[in-house]
Design a protein around this motif. Sequence first.
Motif, PDB file in Angstrom:
ATOM      1  N   VAL A  44       0.972  54.274  -5.892  1.00  0.00           N
ATOM      2  CA  VAL A  44       0.904  54.752  -4.513  1.00  0.00           C
ATOM      3  C   VAL A  44      -0.449  54.454  -3.874  1.00  0.00           C
ATOM      4  N   SER A  45      -1.490  54.279  -4.673  1.00  0.00           N
ATOM      5  CA  SER A  45      -2.808  53.945  -4.120  1.00  0.00           C
ATOM      6  C   SER A  45      -2.801  52.597  -3.416  1.00  0.00           C
ATOM      7  N   GLN A  46      -1.810  51.743  -3.725  1.00  0.00           N
ATOM      8  CA  GLN A  46      -1.704  50.437  -3.078  1.00  0.00           C
ATOM      9  C   GLN A  46      -1.024  50.529  -1.715  1.00  0.00           C
ATOM     10  N   ALA A  47      -0.344  51.621  -1.447  1.00  0.00           N
ATOM     11  CA  ALA A  47       0.298  51.861  -0.143  1.00  0.00           C
ATOM     12  C   ALA A  47       0.294  53.368   0.096  1.00  0.00           C
ATOM     13  N   PRO A  48      -0.908  53.962   0.231  1.00  0.00           N
ATOM     14  CA  PRO A  48      -1.027  55.427   0.227  1.00  0.00           C
ATOM     15  C   PRO A  48      -0.362  56.121   1.400  1.00  0.00           C
ATOM     16  N   TRP A  49      -0.006  55.373   2.434  1.00  0.00           N
ATOM     17  CA  TRP A  49       0.675  55.935   3.601  1.00  0.00           C
ATOM     18  C   TRP A  49       2.171  56.147   3.336  1.00  0.00           C
ATOM     19  N   THR A  50       2.692  55.608   2.224  1.00  0.00           N
ATOM     20  CA  THR A  50       4.111  55.748   1.915  1.00  0.00           C
ATOM     21  C   THR A  50       4.389  57.137   1.363  1.00  0.00           C
ATOM     22  N   VAL A  51       5.296  57.865   1.990  1.00  0.00           N
ATOM     23  CA  VAL A  51       5.640  59.213   1.539  1.00  0.00           C
ATOM     24  C   VAL A  51       7.145  59.306   1.332  1.00  0.00           C
ATOM     25  N   ALA A  52       7.543  60.313   0.562  1.00  0.00           N
ATOM     26  CA  ALA A  52       8.958  60.598   0.332  1.00  0.00           C
ATOM     27  C   ALA A  52       9.352  61.844   1.099  1.00  0.00           C
ATOM     28  N   LEU A  53      10.526  61.838   1.716  1.00  0.00           N
ATOM     29  CA  LEU A  53      11.097  63.035   2.316  1.00  0.00           C
ATOM     30  C   LEU A  53      11.925  63.741   1.254  1.00  0.00           C
ATOM     31  N   SER A  54      11.748  65.047   1.164  1.00  0.00           N
ATOM     32  CA  SER A  54      12.364  65.813   0.078  1.00  0.00           C
ATOM     33  C   SER A  54      12.998  67.098   0.575  1.00  0.00           C
ATOM     34  N   SER A  55      14.170  67.403   0.016  1.00  0.00           N
ATOM     35  CA  SER A  55      14.788  68.725   0.176  1.00  0.00           C
ATOM     36  C   SER A  55      15.562  69.015  -1.103  1.00  0.00           C
ATOM     37  N   ARG A  56      14.984  69.813  -1.975  1.00  0.00           N
ATOM     38  CA  ARG A  56      15.678  70.158  -3.214  1.00  0.00           C
ATOM     39  C   ARG A  56      16.890  71.043  -2.944  1.00  0.00           C
ATOM     40  N   ASP A  57      16.817  71.872  -1.908  1.00  0.00           N
ATOM     41  CA  ASP A  57      17.971  72.698  -1.560  1.00  0.00           C
ATOM     42  C   ASP A  57      19.189  71.830  -1.284  1.00  0.00           C
ATOM     43  N   ARG A  58      18.957  70.703  -0.632  1.00  0.00           N
ATOM     44  CA  ARG A  58      20.058  69.840  -0.204  1.00  0.00           C
ATOM     45  C   ARG A  58      20.424  68.795  -1.255  1.00  0.00           C
ATOM     46  N   PHE A  59      19.417  68.239  -1.951  1.00  0.00           N
ATOM     47  CA  PHE A  59      19.662  67.085  -2.814  1.00  0.00           C
ATOM     48  C   PHE A  59      19.356  67.322  -4.291  1.00  0.00           C
ATOM     49  N   GLY A  60      18.958  68.532  -4.655  1.00  0.00           N
ATOM     50  CA  GLY A  60      18.716  68.829  -6.051  1.00  0.00           C
ATOM     51  C   GLY A  60      17.361  68.332  -6.528  1.00  0.00           C
ATOM     52  N   ILE A 103       6.424  64.374   0.326  1.00  0.00           N
ATOM     53  CA  ILE A 103       5.700  64.191  -0.934  1.00  0.00           C
ATOM     54  C   ILE A 103       4.755  63.013  -0.747  1.00  0.00           C
ATOM     55  N   ALA A 104       3.462  63.264  -0.880  1.00  0.00           N
ATOM     56  CA  ALA A 104       2.444  62.240  -0.632  1.00  0.00           C
ATOM     57  C   ALA A 104       1.572  62.068  -1.864  1.00  0.00           C
ATOM     58  N   GLY A 105       1.040  60.863  -2.040  1.00  0.00           N
ATOM     59  CA  GLY A 105       0.118  60.607  -3.133  1.00  0.00           C
ATOM     60  C   GLY A 105       0.762  60.640  -4.502  1.00  0.00           C
ATOM     61  N   ARG A 106       2.054  60.364  -4.582  1.00  0.00           N
ATOM     62  CA  ARG A 106       2.784  60.443  -5.849  1.00  0.00           C
ATOM     63  C   ARG A 106       3.530  59.133  -6.105  1.00  0.00           C
ATOM     64  N   THR A 107       3.237  58.485  -7.209  1.00  0.00           N
ATOM     65  CA  THR A 107       3.937  57.255  -7.595  1.00  0.00           C
ATOM     66  C   THR A 107       5.278  57.571  -8.229  1.00  0.00           C
ATOM     67  N   ASP A 108       5.268  58.462  -9.235  1.00  0.00           N
ATOM     68  CA  ASP A 108       6.465  58.885  -9.961  1.00  0.00           C
ATOM     69  C   ASP A 108       6.959  60.187  -9.339  1.00  0.00           C
TER      70      ASP A 108
END
Length: 286
Positions: A44-60, A103-108
């Motif tokens: 993620v340090s190679q594209a640190p602006w890339t983030v994931a949208l997350s909703s565990r309530d909806r998608f587990g 979710i920001a700053g996370r590769t895995d």
Amino acid sequence: MRRSVARALVRPLALAAAAAVIPLVGAAPAAADSVVVGGFPIDVSQAPWTVALSSRDRFGGTRAGQFCGGVAVAPTTVLTAAHCLGEDVLGGPPNAARDLKVIAGRTDLLSGKGDEIAVRDARVNPGYDATTNAGDFAVLTLTKPLPRSAVVPMAGAGDPAYTPGTEALVSGWGDMSGGGAYARRLHAARVHVLPDDTCARAYPGGPEGAYRAGSMLCGGEAKGGPDACQGDSGGPLVASGRLIGLVSWGSGCGRPGNPGVYTRVSAVARALDVFSGGRAGSDEPS
């Protein structure tokens, strides 16, 4: 006939969340295809602006609730695709989603690194047309800021980064094969900006969609190959250090003659001048 698809990861994960028995690998793509078909893993340090949208309530929790991508354009402002925030995706209005996070700053996705930041406000472009995919962007305001180093500038109209032939990088956690092999680690693919007439010929209208050069950008390889896919919607397309596109739609993933279609960021910037009260790219859009 093939149907154009928005590139949100919706039905496979929604079903997995509801039934808890449907595997991700091999799940049939429903709302789109993947990023980074033909891509490669990155940190993620190679594209640190890339983030994931997350909703565990909806998608587990299998993929930390990831269902779309996004891109930080200011410390508390993230852009994503409008179709990612549809009621068919979230089960209701975006601001009613109790655990919608970035979710920001996370590769895995399943690591404990980075930050999970709650979304304070989610606004879909009022000009978005779900039938044509025109105006496919939304703005998320975060409850706490990201570091400035995680922000990418938006390319305005006339920026040379939009020139056909320019190499660009698209990144996300989407399907890596077009068949449901969703990435747990961040991947990227190198694509080229294609001439508008290439996309106009590929998508002249009808079931496969209509390309509109004023608000859309064509990217990929004319002969097929690296491309964004299902689960990558809203993620960044960056060229020369500037954001030029948001993953939006296409016909399949990486198919010859069917390049990926992105929301053109210069059109987003113009719309944000009105949508955000003339403060596009600011820390706190009003």
